[in-house]
Design an enzyme around this catalytic site. Structure first.
Site, PDB file in Angstrom:
ATOM      1  N   ARG A   1      38.279  13.992 -49.645  1.00  0.00           N
ATOM      2  CA  ARG A   1      38.993  13.181 -50.643  1.00  0.00           C
ATOM      3  C   ARG A   1      39.358  11.803 -50.088  1.00  0.00           C
ATOM      4  O   ARG A   1      39.486  11.651 -48.880  1.00  0.00           O
ATOM      5  CB  ARG A   1      40.298  13.892 -51.032  1.00  0.00           C
ATOM      6  CG  ARG A   1      40.072  15.258 -51.612  1.00  0.00           C
ATOM      7  CD  ARG A   1      41.389  15.988 -51.730  1.00  0.00           C
ATOM      8  NE  ARG A   1      41.204  17.294 -52.336  1.00  0.00           N
ATOM      9  CZ  ARG A   1      42.181  18.167 -52.502  1.00  0.00           C
ATOM     10  NH1 ARG A   1      43.406  17.877 -52.135  1.00  0.00           N
ATOM     11  NH2 ARG A   1      41.930  19.334 -53.055  1.00  0.00           N
TER      12      ARG A   1
ATOM     13  N   ARG B   1      33.329  20.215 -33.721  1.00  0.00           N
ATOM     14  CA  ARG B   1      33.219  21.443 -32.906  1.00  0.00           C
ATOM     15  C   ARG B   1      34.453  22.330 -33.029  1.00  0.00           C
ATOM     16  O   ARG B   1      34.614  23.284 -32.286  1.00  0.00           O
ATOM     17  CB  ARG B   1      32.939  21.072 -31.450  1.00  0.00           C
ATOM     18  CG  ARG B   1      31.485  20.614 -31.251  1.00  0.00           C
ATOM     19  CD  ARG B   1      31.266  20.010 -29.893  1.00  0.00           C
ATOM     20  NE  ARG B   1      32.016  18.779 -29.783  1.00  0.00           N
ATOM     21  CZ  ARG B   1      32.840  18.483 -28.771  1.00  0.00           C
ATOM     22  NH1 ARG B   1      33.015  19.329 -27.788  1.00  0.00           N
ATOM     23  NH2 ARG B   1      33.496  17.341 -28.760  1.00  0.00           N
TER      24      ARG B   1
ATOM     25  N   ASP C   1      46.136  14.724 -39.330  1.00  0.00           N
ATOM     26  CA  ASP C   1      47.536  14.926 -39.730  1.00  0.00           C
ATOM     27  C   ASP C   1      47.675  16.173 -40.603  1.00  0.00           C
ATOM     28  O   ASP C   1      48.658  16.905 -40.507  1.00  0.00           O
ATOM     29  CB  ASP C   1      48.052  13.710 -40.507  1.00  0.00           C
ATOM     30  CG  ASP C   1      48.012  12.437 -39.673  1.00  0.00           C
ATOM     31  OD1 ASP C   1      48.193  12.534 -38.438  1.00  0.00           O
ATOM     32  OD2 ASP C   1      47.782  11.360 -40.243  1.00  0.00           O
TER      33      ASP C   1
ATOM     34  N   ASP D   1      48.619   1.973 -46.377  1.00  0.00           N
ATOM     35  CA  ASP D   1      47.227   1.879 -45.905  1.00  0.00           C
ATOM     36  C   ASP D   1      46.413   1.038 -46.889  1.00  0.00           C
ATOM     37  O   ASP D   1      46.240   1.424 -48.052  1.00  0.00           O
ATOM     38  CB  ASP D   1      46.595   3.280 -45.801  1.00  0.00           C
ATOM     39  CG  ASP D   1      47.133   4.100 -44.648  1.00  0.00           C
ATOM     40  OD1 ASP D   1      47.786   3.536 -43.741  1.00  0.00           O
ATOM     41  OD2 ASP D   1      46.891   5.326 -44.643  1.00  0.00           O
TER      42      ASP D   1
ATOM     43  N   GLY E   1      36.959  17.768 -33.358  1.00  0.00           N
ATOM     44  CA  GLY E   1      36.122  17.214 -34.433  1.00  0.00           C
ATOM     45  C   GLY E   1      35.241  18.286 -35.044  1.00  0.00           C
ATOM     46  O   GLY E   1      35.702  19.381 -35.385  1.00  0.00           O
TER      47      GLY E   1
ATOM     48  N   GLY F   1      41.685   8.451 -49.236  1.00  0.00           N
ATOM     49  CA  GLY F   1      43.054   8.093 -48.888  1.00  0.00           C
ATOM     50  C   GLY F   1      43.677   9.011 -47.855  1.00  0.00           C
ATOM     51  O   GLY F   1      43.065   9.994 -47.415  1.00  0.00           O
TER      52      GLY F   1
HETATM   53  O1  RIB Z   1      46.250   9.438 -39.144  1.00  0.00           O
HETATM   54  C1  RIB Z   1      45.975   8.635 -40.255  1.00  0.00           C
HETATM   55  C2  RIB Z   1      46.974   7.544 -40.380  1.00  0.00           C
HETATM   56  O2  RIB Z   1      46.856   6.726 -39.240  1.00  0.00           O
HETATM   57  C3  RIB Z   1      46.755   6.625 -41.551  1.00  0.00           C
HETATM   58  O3  RIB Z   1      47.404   7.049 -42.721  1.00  0.00           O
HETATM   59  C4  RIB Z   1      47.199   5.286 -41.023  1.00  0.00           C
HETATM   60  O4  RIB Z   1      48.406   4.861 -41.574  1.00  0.00           O
HETATM   61  C5  RIB Z   1      47.303   5.437 -39.526  1.00  0.00           C
HETATM   62  O5  RIB Z   1      48.579   5.381 -39.115  1.00  0.00           O
END
Ligand code: RIB
Length: 294
Positions: free
Chosen positions: A276, A215, A243, A12, A213, A278
């Site tokens: 945070r 909510r 994620d 990224d 989100g 990243g």
């Molecule tokens: O969900 C976040 C991710 O989506 C990022 O790390 C980026 O690589 C994209 O794939």
């Protein structure tokens, strides 16, 4: 029972900007940092940090050592990750002053999956094991098919949503983790309650986690719904928040926790990630989640 996450690994490239660029505009960025990311990698790291052993299968390019290193360093089993000629997947991410982002995705090695590679990886797994997938690799439809044939529990985070997913037989998915945009595409309606109704109608045996989100989120399964609020934090970078939620939710389920507790834990973990910078480096460890005062 083993967990296999077959998913993307991205470098990224994150640019701090005053505002998200519009068409035709040129803008100087306030800084650039490179972070390991990718929906697949982030979710594997979230699972590992939540205390669940996970095998990651994915493809990196020649410059992808950082991706392998962070997986290994976070406790993810990397034996199935292969390095191939060419470039790794990467993204260009703009993060503005309000911590909003926009992401340009280059598939690179994430789009070089072959049926042979998928078959070879799946050889190591059996009925009852979990197969987690997102939509940043090619051949998701094949992986769903083959994992299901093997008797694995297929978990799908259909993100980012695009028409490649039309080829996936979603009836073979046991658990969906999706946001409102993805839910609207699959269910054909934008109202969250209607999305859940439609999902139950289309996939009566599947469990669904719908994130909303600010909510919060809703779990639906076994004829009941459980709702969870979102925790508010000073947002720094929202990348990988979803994620983190996904990894922590699956971890809680596999650890046999009560759904309301799982949702609460996943929401806390996700809030910490938002505070945070990243993607992968922003994902908290379980001890941090348990200690956080939100
Ligand atoms: O969900 C976040 C991710 O989506 C990022 O790390 C980026 O690589 C994209 O794939």
């Amino acid at each position: 029972m083993k967990v296999l996450n077959m998913g993307s690994l991205n470098l990224d490239y994150v640019y701090q900007v005053d505002h998200i660029l519009t068409g035709g505009e040129t803008l100087a960025s306030g800084g650039m940092e490179v972070f390991p990311g990718g929906k697949g990698l982030n979710q594997s790291i979230a699972l590992a940090k939540a205390g669940v052993p996970v095998y990651h299968a994915g493809l990196i390019g020649e410059e992808g050592q950082m991706l392998l290193d962070i997986c290994g360093g976070s406790g993810v089993d990397t034996r199935y990750i292969r390095r191939i000629p060419g470039n790794s997947g990467h993204t260009i991410i703009q993060v503005d002053r309000q911590a909003q982002n926009c992401i340009l995705l280059y598939g690179g090695s994430n789009r070089a999956f072959t049926r042979e590679y998928i078959d070879e990886v799946l050889e190591g797994f059996e009925a009852g094991d979990v197969l987690l997938l997102q939509n940043e690799i090619n051949l998701v439809d094949y992986a769903v098919e083959k994992g299901w044939e093997r008797g694995m529990k297929v978990v799908l985070n259909p993100s980012p949503m695009d028409d490649k997913l039309d080829a996936v037989d979603m009836k073979k998915v046991s658990l969906f983790l999706l946001n409102e945009v993805e839910g609207a595409q699959i269910a054909g309606t934008e109202d969250p309650d209607r999305i859940l109704e439609q999902m139950a109608e289309k996939f009566p045996d599947a469990e669904v986690v719908l994130t909303l989100g600010s909510r919060g989120s809703v779990y639906q399964g076994g004829g009941r719904q459980v709702r969870q609020k979102a925790y508010r934090v000073q947002a720094v970078d929202t990348t990988a928040a979803g994620d983190t939620f996904t990894g922590y939710f699956i971890a809680g389920m596999l650890q046999g926790m009560e759904v309301s507790r799982i949702l609460d834990m996943a929401s806390r973990a996700s809030a910490l990630a938002v505070s945070r910078k990243g993607a992968a480096p922003s994902i908290p460890r379980m001890e941090e989640v348990l200690a956080a005062r939100l």
